[in-house]
Design a protein around this motif. Sequence first.
Motif, short mmCIF file in Angstrom:
data_model
loop_
_atom_site.label_atom_id
_atom_site.label_comp_id
_atom_site.label_asym_id
_atom_site.label_seq_id
_atom_site.Cartn_x
_atom_site.Cartn_y
_atom_site.Cartn_z
N LEU A 56 0.81 -1.21 0.00
CA LEU A 56 0.00 0.00 0.00
C LEU A 56 0.85 1.26 0.00
CD1 LEU A 56 -2.85 -1.03 2.48
CD2 LEU A 56 -2.94 -0.89 0.00
N ARG A 86 -3.69 -9.54 1.19
CA ARG A 86 -4.16 -8.62 2.23
C ARG A 86 -5.35 -9.21 2.96
NH1 ARG A 86 -4.44 -4.08 -1.88
NH2 ARG A 86 -2.25 -3.72 -2.34
N PHE A 94 -3.89 0.89 11.96
CA PHE A 94 -3.28 2.19 11.69
C PHE A 94 -3.14 3.02 12.94
CE2 PHE A 94 -5.15 0.77 7.74
CZ PHE A 94 -4.13 0.99 6.85
N GLY A 99 -9.29 8.38 11.83
CA GLY A 99 -9.37 8.47 10.38
C GLY A 99 -9.48 7.12 9.70
N ALA A 100 -9.03 6.07 10.39
CA ALA A 100 -8.95 4.77 9.74
C ALA A 100 -10.29 4.07 9.66
CB ALA A 100 -7.95 3.89 10.48
N ASN A 102 -14.33 4.29 8.68
CA ASN A 102 -15.21 5.08 7.83
C ASN A 102 -16.33 5.69 8.68
OD1 ASN A 102 -17.07 6.01 5.99
ND2 ASN A 102 -16.76 4.31 4.56
N ARG B 127 -6.60 11.47 -11.16
CA ARG B 127 -6.12 12.80 -10.88
C ARG B 127 -4.81 13.15 -11.61
NH1 ARG B 127 -4.55 15.61 -5.19
NH2 ARG B 127 -4.25 17.60 -6.13
N HIS B 212 -8.05 10.69 0.23
CA HIS B 212 -6.86 10.92 1.06
C HIS B 212 -7.05 10.41 2.48
CE1 HIS B 212 -5.13 14.02 -1.80
NE2 HIS B 212 -4.26 13.06 -1.67
N GLN B 213 -8.27 10.02 2.82
CA GLN B 213 -8.53 9.60 4.20
C GLN B 213 -8.01 8.19 4.44
OE1 GLN B 213 -9.87 11.86 6.34
NE2 GLN B 213 -9.72 13.22 4.58
N ASP B 214 -7.66 7.92 5.69
CA ASP B 214 -7.09 6.62 6.03
C ASP B 214 -8.09 5.48 5.84
OD1 ASP B 214 -4.59 7.42 6.56
OD2 ASP B 214 -4.75 7.40 8.75
N TYR B 215 -9.40 5.78 5.94
CA TYR B 215 -10.33 4.65 5.83
C TYR B 215 -10.30 4.00 4.44
CZ TYR B 215 -13.47 8.43 4.25
OH TYR B 215 -14.01 9.52 3.63
N LEU B 217 -7.48 3.53 2.89
CA LEU B 217 -6.35 2.61 3.08
C LEU B 217 -6.81 1.37 3.85
CD1 LEU B 217 -3.65 3.35 1.96
CD2 LEU B 217 -2.95 4.17 4.21
N THR B 218 -7.65 1.58 4.88
CA THR B 218 -8.19 0.45 5.64
C THR B 218 -8.96 -0.49 4.70
OG1 THR B 218 -8.43 1.85 7.58
CG2 THR B 218 -9.67 -0.20 7.57
N ARG B 220 -8.57 -0.92 1.53
CA ARG B 220 -7.66 -1.66 0.65
C ARG B 220 -6.89 -2.70 1.45
NH1 ARG B 220 -4.15 1.52 -3.04
NH2 ARG B 220 -3.99 -0.56 -3.92
N MET B 221 -6.62 -2.39 2.72
CA MET B 221 -5.97 -3.37 3.59
C MET B 221 -6.84 -4.61 3.72
SD MET B 221 -6.22 -4.50 6.94
CE MET B 221 -6.83 -3.25 8.04
N LYS B 226 -8.90 -0.89 -5.67
CA LYS B 226 -8.97 0.57 -5.62
C LYS B 226 -10.37 1.05 -5.98
CE LYS B 226 -4.35 1.34 -7.06
NZ LYS B 226 -3.50 1.74 -8.17
N ALA B 228 -13.23 -0.59 -5.74
CA ALA B 228 -14.21 -0.92 -4.71
C ALA B 228 -14.06 0.01 -3.51
CB ALA B 228 -14.05 -2.37 -4.27
N ARG B 232 -17.24 2.06 -2.48
CA ARG B 232 -17.92 1.71 -1.23
C ARG B 232 -17.57 2.63 -0.06
NH1 ARG B 232 -20.11 -3.25 -0.34
NH2 ARG B 232 -19.27 -3.27 1.75
N HIS B 233 -16.37 3.21 -0.09
CA HIS B 233 -15.95 4.00 1.07
C HIS B 233 -15.79 5.48 0.78
CE1 HIS B 233 -15.33 0.70 3.95
NE2 HIS B 233 -15.13 -0.01 2.85
N PRO B 236 -19.50 7.32 -0.60
CA PRO B 236 -20.54 7.68 0.39
C PRO B 236 -20.14 8.90 1.24
CG PRO B 236 -20.21 5.33 0.38
CD PRO B 236 -19.14 5.91 -0.51
N ASN B 237 -18.85 9.05 1.52
CA ASN B 237 -18.41 10.22 2.27
C ASN B 237 -18.45 11.47 1.40
OD1 ASN B 237 -17.31 9.69 5.15
ND2 ASN B 237 -16.74 7.90 3.97
#
Lengths: 319, 319, 271
Positions: A56, A86, A94, A99-100, A102, B127, B212-215, B217-218, B220-221, B226, B228, B232-233, B236-237
Motif C-alpha cells: 500500500l 491482504r 493504523f 481516520g482509519a 469510515n 487525478r 486521502h482519508q485513512d479509511y 487505506l483500511t 484496501r488493507m 482501488k 471498490a 464503497r468507502h 458515500p463520504n
Amino acid sequence: MSLLEVRGLRLDLPAPSGAIRVLRGVDLSIEPGGSLAVVGESGAGKSMLALTLLGLQPEGADVRGSIRLLGRECVGIGDRAMRRMRGGGIAMVFQEPQGALNPVMTIGRQVAEGPRRRGLGRGAARALAGEALARVGLDPARYPLDLYPHQLSGGQRQRVMIALCLAMRPKLLVADEPTTALDATVQAGVLALLRDLAEGEGMGLLLVTHDLAVAAAMTERVAVLYAGHIVETGPTAAVFARLAHPYTRALAAARPGLDGGGGVPIGGRMPSPRNVPPGCPFAPRCPRADDRCRAEMPPLAAGADGHAVACFHPHGRGT
Amino acid sequence: MNTTPALVLRRLIGLATTLLLAAFVVFAVLSVLPGDPAAVMLGVGARPDTLAALRAEMGLDRPVAVRFVSWTGGLFVGDFGVSHTYGVPVLDLVLERAAVSLPLALLAAGGAVFVGVPLGALAASQRGGVLDTVLMALAQVGIAVPSFWLAIMLSLVFAVGLDWLPAGGFPGWEAGVWPGLRALFLPALALALPQGAVLARVARSAVLEALHQDYVLTARMKGLSKGAALWRHALPNALIPVATVLGLQLAFLLTGAIVVENVFYLPGVGRLLFQAIAQRDLITVQGIVVLVVTAVVCINFVVDLTYLWLDPRLRTRGA
Amino acid sequence: MARRLAFWLGGGLTSALVLTALLGAVWTPYPIDAVAVVERLQAPSPLHPFGTDQLGRDMLSLLMAGAGTSLLVAAAAVAAGAGFGVPLGLLAAFRGGVADEAVMRLSDLALAFPALLTAAMIAATYGPGVLDAVVAIAIFNVPVFARLARSLALPLTGRAFVQAGYLAGKDALGVVVVHVLPNVASLLVVQAAIQLAFALLAEASLSYLGLGVQPPGASWGRMLGEAQTYMRLAPHVVLFPGLAIVLAVMGLNLLGDGLRDRLDPRLWEGS
C-alpha cells in the motif's frame, strides 16, 4: 518457512527535486507466531515500511528488493495478486483510529466487510464481526454492531480496528504506532490486548513504535530503524542486555525512565531522505563517529546471540 | 444530546418560520407596495366605477392586516385566490402547468447527477491524468454556459438542423409518455449540462478529499480493489458535500426551468408567470411566487434530512 | 502548470471584458441605434465582423455596448450584496445571540427567493426595468456574503489580536474594521469574482426574459431574446451573444478559482 522474510528492501518516492530514498536496504524476518518491533524516530521510514509490506505504498513509489510473505514473493506482483494476500495473509492497524474507520459506516459492517469479501454470507460475517468485537472487549450486548465510530472513544475505536483485522484471521498483524493517538490511560490496555491476541491466535505481530520500552515489553525481537537502515536488531533480551548502537543508546536516553536517563534529547536531526550523506547516516550526530564512519556504511554484523549491529564502534564490546 | 426527532422538529419550526416570513414579503411586495393592485391591473384611464367594482371583488376595501390574514389563511387550505384573466383558481392553473415544469426540473436534476457525479469521481480517480484535465476543462466551460443559450443552440442543431427532436411545444401527457419525454428531452439536457458540470467539479474535489482519508487505506488493507474502495468507502463520504450543492441546484433548476420553457414554448409555470406579469394579473403572480418559494424551502428541508441520512455524525451530537 | 495557465487565461479574459466595456462606452464601430432594415441579418463580413442583427444593426457594436451593461448590472448587484451582506455577517459573528439568529433567519429567507422570482415580483408591481435585475440579483447575494463573512470572522472572535484590540480601548466597530476586515478581505474578494460570474449569468437570463435591461439599452441577454425568432435564418445572431456570455463568465470563474488557489495554502499541495 518464515512468515515474513524481507531482504534488501528499498523504497524511493518520486519527487520533483529527485527521488526521496525512504528505505535503503532493509532486512527483516518473522517466524510464524513470532513478534518483532520496529523502533525509530518519526521520519525513519517506519510507517512507509509497514505500508510497503502490504503493498500500500504511495502511487508511483519505486520498490526493489524482496518481501516474501508465507513463502510468496510480494514485490512486483501487482495490486490484483497482492489483494489476495491482504486481510487473510497480512492485516494492519493504523495509527489514527479516528481516520482509519469510515465515519458513515456502522462498526459492524466495517468489521464484517473483510470476511464478506472472502465469500462469507451476510449473517455469518455479521456473527463473526460480533465475535471479533467481543474478543477485543466490545461485547455486542453493550456496544451494538450498528454503532458508528463517532459514538465510541478513541481507545474503543482502536479496538474496533483491531477487531476488523482479527475477523480476517491474518497470519501477520502489522500495528503502526497503535497507541500514539490514544489517551495515556488506555494505551496499556490496547497494547496488552494486541499481545494477548497475537499469542492466543498464533498470529505474527509486527509492531511499529517510537518507544523502546514498548518494544521491550511487547515483542520477542526488535529492529531499530534509522534513516531507512536497520542499525541494530536481535532478540529483545539480547538487545536490551547491551544496547550496542550509539543511536539506540541515544534513543533510550531520550526516553525518561529507561536506562536511568532523565530524557536527554538526541542532538542534531536525522538526515533528510532527499539528501543522503555517504557512510553511516548517524555519523553526523554520533559522538563516536570517525572518518571511516563518514565514508562507509558499516555492515550489519551479528554476534553469537543473534544480536546484530551496524556500527564500527559499538558499545559494550571492549570499549 | 440532540436526537434525530428533536433535530427534525427544530428544522420544521425553521421551515415554518421562513415560509410565513416569505408569505409576508410576497404579500407586501405585490399587494401593499403597488398601492392599489386593482388600479395596476386595469391600467391608467380605468373608469372609477369599474375600479370600485374590482376593488370590492378583490376585497381591497378591507384593511391591509385583514387582507393578509385572510390570504395567508387561504394558503393553508390551498386557496390562492382566483386568477383575474383566466377566471380559474390560481392553484388549479399552477398545478396544471406544474405537470410540465416539475418533470422538466426533475429530469434535469437526474441528468445532472448521473452525468456529473460519476464523471467527477472518474476524474478524481485519474487525478492529474489526461482524462482528468480534459473533463475539468469541459466542466469549466460547462459552468459558464447559460442554460437558455444552450437550449437555443441545442434546438438549432438537433431540432431545426437535424430534425431529431421537436423544436418546441408540448403535446400534453395525455398524448402519451413518450411524446411528452421527447418534448422535454432537449430542454432538460440544456438545464442538466451546466448543473452537471458544477456537480462534476464538486464531486471530483469531494472524492479527492475522501480518497486521502485513512479509511480508504483500511478498505484496501481488507483486500478491496482501488475501485471498490472508491465506490464503497470514498463515494458515500463524498456525497455529503455533493448533496449540499445539489440542494442549491434543485432550487436553481426550478427557476431555470422557467427560463428554458420560454425557449421551447413549453406551457409550464414559467410561461404562466410571464403571461400573468404581462396581463398584470397580480394575484396569479403572487400565487406562483409563493408556490415556487415554498418548493425551494421544502427542497432545502429535504436536503437537511438527507444530511442526517448520509452523515450519522449529525444524528447524535452533543447539544 | 495547468492551474497557472487557467489563472492567466481568467485574468486575460476578464481584462479583455473590462477593456471592451470601457471602449464600448465611448466608441463603437457603428452607432448601436443605427437601424438599417435593408442590411438586416447579414452574415459576418469585413464590414460587419460579427454580422448584423434583425434590424440591421452592427453586432460587434451591440456586443461592445452590451459588455458595459452586463458588467455594470452584475457589479452593482454584487457590490450591493457585499455592502449589505458583509456588515450583517460580521455583526452576527461578533454580537452572537439574537443578532446572529436574526441574520441567519433573514439569510434563509433571502435564499428562498431566487433572483428570477424577485425580479418577476418587482416587474409585476413596477414594470420591467434594469433596476429590477440589480435589486433581484443583489437580494440573492446578500446572504451569500453574510454567511461567508460570518464563517470567516467567527474563528477570529476569540483570537488574541482581536482581544488585544478590545483591551486597547477600541470599540467593537474599530476592532472589526482594523483587525478583522483585513483578515477576511482576501477570501471575500475571491467570492466576489465568483459571484460576479453568477450575476452575469443571472443578468443575461433576466434580460433574455425581458425582465432586465430594456430598449434601447444593449445587453447580451436581451440580444438573444430578441434574435431567437430569427435563428433559423441567421444562426450568427444567437451564436455570438452566447459566446460572449460564456467567455465573460468563464474568465471570471477562472480568475476566482486562481485567486483562491493562491490564497488558500491547503490547496497547494500536489498542484
